[in-house]
Design a protein around this motif. Structure first.
Motif, PDB file in Angstrom:
ATOM      1  N   THR A 210      53.936 -41.851 -23.250  1.00 41.04           N
ATOM      2  CA  THR A 210      54.006 -41.097 -21.998  1.00 41.04           C
ATOM      3  C   THR A 210      54.922 -41.761 -20.973  1.00 41.04           C
ATOM      4  O   THR A 210      55.794 -41.116 -20.401  1.00 41.04           O
ATOM      5  N   THR A 211      54.736 -43.058 -20.744  1.00 39.06           N
ATOM      6  CA  THR A 211      55.460 -43.716 -19.659  1.00 39.06           C
ATOM      7  C   THR A 211      56.941 -43.840 -19.948  1.00 39.06           C
ATOM      8  O   THR A 211      57.764 -43.785 -19.028  1.00 39.06           O
ATOM      9  N   SER A 212      57.313 -43.989 -21.205  1.00 38.13           N
ATOM     10  CA  SER A 212      58.738 -44.135 -21.522  1.00 38.13           C
ATOM     11  C   SER A 212      59.529 -42.917 -21.061  1.00 38.13           C
ATOM     12  O   SER A 212      60.617 -43.049 -20.477  1.00 38.13           O
ATOM     13  N   THR A 213      58.982 -41.736 -21.311  1.00 39.46           N
ATOM     14  CA  THR A 213      59.675 -40.529 -20.849  1.00 39.46           C
ATOM     15  C   THR A 213      59.537 -40.352 -19.349  1.00 39.46           C
ATOM     16  O   THR A 213      60.481 -39.927 -18.672  1.00 39.46           O
ATOM     17  N   LEU A 214      58.370 -40.679 -18.798  1.00 39.52           N
ATOM     18  CA  LEU A 214      58.190 -40.567 -17.349  1.00 39.52           C
ATOM     19  C   LEU A 214      59.268 -41.328 -16.593  1.00 39.52           C
ATOM     20  O   LEU A 214      59.839 -40.823 -15.619  1.00 39.52           O
ATOM     21  N   LEU A 215      59.586 -42.541 -17.014  1.00 39.77           N
ATOM     22  CA  LEU A 215      60.544 -43.370 -16.286  1.00 39.77           C
ATOM     23  C   LEU A 215      61.941 -42.745 -16.309  1.00 39.77           C
ATOM     24  O   LEU A 215      62.671 -42.790 -15.313  1.00 39.77           O
ATOM     25  N   SER A 216      62.302 -42.157 -17.430  1.00 38.25           N
ATOM     26  CA  SER A 216      63.614 -41.515 -17.511  1.00 38.25           C
ATOM     27  C   SER A 216      63.642 -40.198 -16.744  1.00 38.25           C
ATOM     28  O   SER A 216      64.622 -39.899 -16.043  1.00 38.25           O
ATOM     29  N   THR A 217      62.577 -39.400 -16.849  1.00 38.45           N
ATOM     30  CA  THR A 217      62.567 -38.140 -16.102  1.00 38.45           C
ATOM     31  C   THR A 217      62.534 -38.398 -14.597  1.00 38.45           C
ATOM     32  O   THR A 217      63.051 -37.599 -13.818  1.00 38.45           O
ATOM     33  N   MET A 218      61.946 -39.510 -14.185  1.00 35.61           N
ATOM     34  CA  MET A 218      61.937 -39.866 -12.768  1.00 35.61           C
ATOM     35  C   MET A 218      63.362 -40.057 -12.250  1.00 35.61           C
ATOM     36  O   MET A 218      63.734 -39.514 -11.194  1.00 35.61           O
ATOM     37  N   ILE A 219      64.159 -40.791 -13.000  1.00 37.97           N
ATOM     38  CA  ILE A 219      65.554 -41.022 -12.589  1.00 37.97           C
ATOM     39  C   ILE A 219      66.346 -39.722 -12.650  1.00 37.97           C
ATOM     40  O   ILE A 219      67.160 -39.426 -11.760  1.00 37.97           O
ATOM     41  N   TRP A 220      66.116 -38.908 -13.668  1.00 36.88           N
ATOM     42  CA  TRP A 220      66.795 -37.628 -13.813  1.00 36.88           C
ATOM     43  C   TRP A 220      66.442 -36.693 -12.657  1.00 36.88           C
ATOM     44  O   TRP A 220      67.310 -36.009 -12.099  1.00 36.88           O
ATOM     45  N   THR A 221      65.183 -36.681 -12.255  1.00 36.56           N
ATOM     46  CA  THR A 221      64.751 -35.816 -11.155  1.00 36.56           C
ATOM     47  C   THR A 221      65.408 -36.232  -9.844  1.00 36.56           C
ATOM     48  O   THR A 221      65.893 -35.379  -9.080  1.00 36.56           O
TER      49      THR A 221
ATOM     50  N   VAL B  99      56.189 -41.402  -6.034  1.00 39.34           N
ATOM     51  CA  VAL B  99      55.785 -41.519  -7.436  1.00 39.34           C
ATOM     52  C   VAL B  99      54.808 -40.406  -7.805  1.00 39.34           C
ATOM     53  O   VAL B  99      54.905 -39.803  -8.883  1.00 39.34           O
ATOM     54  N   GLU B 100      53.874 -40.083  -6.915  1.00 44.31           N
ATOM     55  CA  GLU B 100      52.937 -38.995  -7.190  1.00 44.31           C
ATOM     56  C   GLU B 100      53.655 -37.657  -7.302  1.00 44.31           C
ATOM     57  O   GLU B 100      53.295 -36.810  -8.122  1.00 44.31           O
ATOM     58  N   GLU B 101      54.686 -37.463  -6.480  1.00 35.94           N
ATOM     59  CA  GLU B 101      55.453 -36.223  -6.572  1.00 35.94           C
ATOM     60  C   GLU B 101      56.203 -36.143  -7.897  1.00 35.94           C
ATOM     61  O   GLU B 101      56.348 -35.064  -8.482  1.00 35.94           O
ATOM     62  N   VAL B 102      56.671 -37.282  -8.392  1.00 36.78           N
ATOM     63  CA  VAL B 102      57.304 -37.316  -9.712  1.00 36.78           C
ATOM     64  C   VAL B 102      56.301 -36.880 -10.780  1.00 36.78           C
ATOM     65  O   VAL B 102      56.613 -36.066 -11.653  1.00 36.78           O
ATOM     66  N   PHE B 103      55.084 -37.410 -10.711  1.00 31.83           N
ATOM     67  CA  PHE B 103      54.052 -37.025 -11.681  1.00 31.83           C
ATOM     68  C   PHE B 103      53.745 -35.532 -11.587  1.00 31.83           C
ATOM     69  O   PHE B 103      53.510 -34.875 -12.600  1.00 31.83           O
ATOM     70  N   ARG B 104      53.699 -35.007 -10.378  1.00 29.50           N
ATOM     71  CA  ARG B 104      53.427 -33.572 -10.215  1.00 29.50           C
ATOM     72  C   ARG B 104      54.562 -32.730 -10.755  1.00 29.50           C
ATOM     73  O   ARG B 104      54.349 -31.761 -11.498  1.00 29.50           O
ATOM     74  N   TYR B 105      55.763 -33.105 -10.408  1.00 29.81           N
ATOM     75  CA  TYR B 105      56.919 -32.254 -10.688  1.00 29.81           C
ATOM     76  C   TYR B 105      57.217 -32.168 -12.180  1.00 29.81           C
ATOM     77  O   TYR B 105      57.539 -31.090 -12.696  1.00 29.81           O
ATOM     78  N   ASP B 106      57.097 -33.267 -12.888  1.00 26.94           N
ATOM     79  CA  ASP B 106      57.413 -33.252 -14.319  1.00 26.94           C
ATOM     80  C   ASP B 106      56.578 -34.303 -15.044  1.00 26.94           C
ATOM     81  O   ASP B 106      57.031 -35.404 -15.322  1.00 26.94           O
ATOM     82  N   PRO B 107      55.324 -33.981 -15.366  1.00 24.17           N
ATOM     83  CA  PRO B 107      54.463 -34.958 -16.035  1.00 24.17           C
ATOM     84  C   PRO B 107      54.921 -35.202 -17.466  1.00 24.17           C
ATOM     85  O   PRO B 107      55.573 -34.350 -18.076  1.00 24.17           O
ATOM     86  N   PRO B 108      54.599 -36.366 -18.023  1.00 21.48           N
ATOM     87  CA  PRO B 108      55.027 -36.641 -19.397  1.00 21.48           C
ATOM     88  C   PRO B 108      54.279 -35.826 -20.444  1.00 21.48           C
ATOM     89  O   PRO B 108      54.788 -35.597 -21.529  1.00 21.48           O
ATOM     90  N   ILE B 109      53.062 -35.388 -20.121  1.00 24.20           N
ATOM     91  CA  ILE B 109      52.305 -34.514 -21.020  1.00 24.20           C
ATOM     92  C   ILE B 109      52.149 -33.159 -20.341  1.00 24.20           C
ATOM     93  O   ILE B 109      51.657 -33.085 -19.213  1.00 24.20           O
TER      94      ILE B 109
END
Length: 425
Positions: free
Chosen positions: A271-282, A304-314
């Motif tokens: 989960t976290t591996s993709t989260l970190l990349s999608t965070m930078i992409w967002t 960081v919470e907005e990143v989780f909301r906007y595009d969660p890894p799951i």
């Protein structure tokens, strides 16, 4: 379910006819590389069909936030445990080695088994543990960014491979005392086993998951055996001592520790591996938000919470009804499954005004970590890694840019970026 507990959701009446071909078409598009790159319009179309939508293969897709939250928090909705899987007639999916192995992990346990396992480790990522890990995460993040800068030079480098994939495995590997030379193997096995938890896996994906789960069992069984033979002050040795006090059968104690260690690693990495990349992409797609955050670093946690909301890894999790229930006015019979569409629910406008917008100034609300007893055991660790990396990128790499759209693996439940080239100058 009593009317007092029934969430207020907007749902089609039970007599509303949903065109299954339209649902299939939307899911096919979501699974595609293009759909993974921009799923939000597809989620909006799915929500327009209702908060609880019949799935073409049986069961239901749950798209509205209130209904998803009800499923995730209520004890009436159960994880796909061993008893449920044993009742399924689709042997090709539920009797595979990967499915049987996952039956033993927290994600597929219900009370009282789930309660016993969770209590054996308490809150493994409590505040003290996270603060003790923070210096390690900061050191690793800075080292990885040094490597990224070196590889990029005057051209570009792959952020996903050099940073997003590396920080989670280095963090959990340090915490568990795993040899760094094993990190690449653990990453590969973890990504392959995730197919067993996909919404609609192909036969080829299930075979890959089976091979991976055999590799994971071999690795973590040997790891537990080594710690049993030579215990120390490490986390796994502590788990062994805790289970020896709970379970007189040493083989069963070792099996429980094996399942815990494997689950924590695969949950952390996938989960976290993709989260970190999608965070930078967002943030790359929202430069004004990035500039504002750089000027207001105190808002980092909210961002960081907005990143989780906007595009969660799951984006999808699954439960089954423990008894006959009503969900959003739709009758669900005992044993029927519902798929909570977390990615769609996080963008429900009844939860968040302007939910389609990425806005780090808001106090983001989301269900990206699930809810109830199955609330993500590693949520605090994911927040720590995302916050540390985001702060370091904003501070050290103000010119970081994604130079080409990321490469997405075609999945439905588990998001995964396999490549994301960036420039640093």
């Amino acid at each position: 379910m009593s009317s007092q507990k029934e969430p207020v959701v907007q749902s089609p009446a039970p007599t509303t006819v949903i065109d299954s071909r339209s649902v299939v078409a939307l899911l096919s598009r979501l699974r595609s590389v293009a759909g993974q790159a921009d799923p939000l319009p597809l989620y909006a179309s799915l929500r327009e069909m209702g908060d609880v939508v019949p799935a073409p293969w049986g069961g239901f897709l749950v798209t509205g936030h209130h209904a998803c939250d009800e499923v995730l928090r209520s004890p009436d909705w159960l994880a796909l445990d061993r008893a449920w899987r044993a009742r399924q007639t689709d042997g090709s999916r539920w009797s595979t080695p990967s499915s049987r192995e996952l039956e033993q992990t927290l994600v597929a346990l219900n009370p009282p088994e789930h309660t016993r396992i969770r209590r054996s480790v308490n809150n493994i990522f409590d505040r003290g543990t996270l603060e003790a890990l923070r210096p390690t995460v900061q050191r690793v993040a800075d080292t990885l960014l040094d490597t990224l800068i070196e590889h990029a030079g005057d051209a570009h480098a792959d952020f996903a491979e050099l940073v997003g994939e590396q920080l989670p495995v280095a963090t959990v590997g340090h915490w568990l005392g795993l040899p760094p030379e094993d990190f690449d193997l653990l990453r590969a096995l973890t990504h392959a086993q995730a197919y067993a938890q996909e919404l609609l896996p192909t036969k080829r994906q299930l075979l890959a998951a089976d091979d991976a789960i055999r590799g994971l069992r071999e690795y973590f069984t040997a790891l537990v055996a080594r710690r049993r033979a030579d215990p120390g002050d490490d986390v796994i040795s502590g788990w062994l001592r805790a289970w020896d006090a709970l379970e007189p059968d040493r083989e069963l104690a070792d099996e429980n520790v094996y399942s815990l260690a494997m689950f924590v690693v695969i949950a952390s990495l996938e989960t976290t591996s993709t989260l970190l990349s999608t965070m930078i992409w967002t943030f790359d797609r929202h430069p004004a938000q990035r500039a504002w955050l750089r000027a207001h670093p105190a808002a980092l946690a909210n961002a960081v919470e907005e990143v989780f909301r906007y595009d969660p890894p799951i984006h999808v999790t699954t439960r089954y009804a423990g008894r006959d229930l009503l969900l959003g006015g739709i009758p669900i019979t005992r044993g029927e499954v519902v798929h909570t569409m977390l990615g769609a629910a996080n963008h429900d406008p009844t939860l968040t005004p302007d939910a389609h917008a990425f806005d780090v100034t808001r106090r983001a609300r989301h269900i990206s970590f699930g809810g109830g007893i199955h609330y993500c055991i590693g949520a605090g660790l994911a927040r720590l890694e995302a916050g540390v990396l985001l702060e370091a990128v904003l501070r050290r790499l103000p010119a970081l840019r994604v130079v080409a759209p990321p490469t997405w693996e075609p999945r439905l439940a588990f998001r995964r970026i396999t490549r994301m080239p960036v420039s640093v100058r």
